[in-house]
Design an enzyme around this catalytic site. Structure first.
Site: not given
Ligand code: PRP
Length: 175
Positions: A42-43, A98-99, A102, A130, A151-152, A158, A164
């Protein structure tokens, strides 16, 4: 909501400006082509919505792919497709949206999965990168911002499905 735990990192104007730059670059690279943009839910909801609207001249087909691997702030290491594509991507120019990248596990899994469907080309764009957390060797084709290991949340990202809807990206501090 515990908004006091969130320290703003990128505000809405900064995000919008960077998204316009990436959109211009993608438009140049795919000039004259039809692009299948796969929105990884969902990001990437907010990012994809803004990115695609910033390239009105581009011929775009939108697809959704649901995938998840995180519980709280930790990657479970197991990537799961929760909603598959609705159409065949073989012979198409595909751009995965993608958001955040990581550990890279999600992207690595998705690229392998999508490659097996024989697209004409396969690239990926991420709003946030990241690299310090990477466990697989992999670099996004297009990236908005490289960020340190925090952690963002916000702008689609989210913490256990919350935050979100924030219009900015911020660092979540649990302490
Ligand atoms: C997030 C994000 C990426 C992935 C990145 O998804 O959207 O898909 O984690 O992390 P990685 O590089 O360590 O694999 P998440 O599983 O939290 O699902 P969501 O997009 O629905 O929030």
């Amino acid at each position: 909501m515990e908004l006091h735990r969130i320290t703003p990192l990128f505000d809405a104007p900064a995000i919008a400006a960077r998204i316009r730059e990436i959109a211009r670059q993608i438009e140049q690279d795919y000039a004259g082509e039809t692009l299948v943009a796969i929105i990884v839910m969902k990001g990437s909801l907010m990012f994809a919505a803004d990115l695609l609207r910033a390239m009105p001249e581009q011929d775009v087909i939108v697809e959704y792919l649901g995938v998840t691997s995180y519980a709280g702030t930790e990657s479970t290491g197991t990537v799961r497709i929760t909603h598959d594509l609705a159409s065949d991507i073989s012979g198409k120019h595909v751009l995965l949206v993608e958001d955040i990248v990581d550990t890279g596990r999600t992207l690595s899994y998705l690229l392998e999965n999508l490659r097996s469907r024989r697209p004409a080309s396969l690239k990926m764009v991420t709003l946030l990168d990241k690299p310090s957390r990477r466990t697989v060797v992999l670099d996004p084709d297009y990236s908005g911002f490289v960020i340190p290991d925090h952690f963002v949340v916000g702008f689609g990202l989210d913490l256990d499905q919350r935050y979100r809807n924030l219009p900015f990206i911020g660092v979540y501090d649990p302490s």
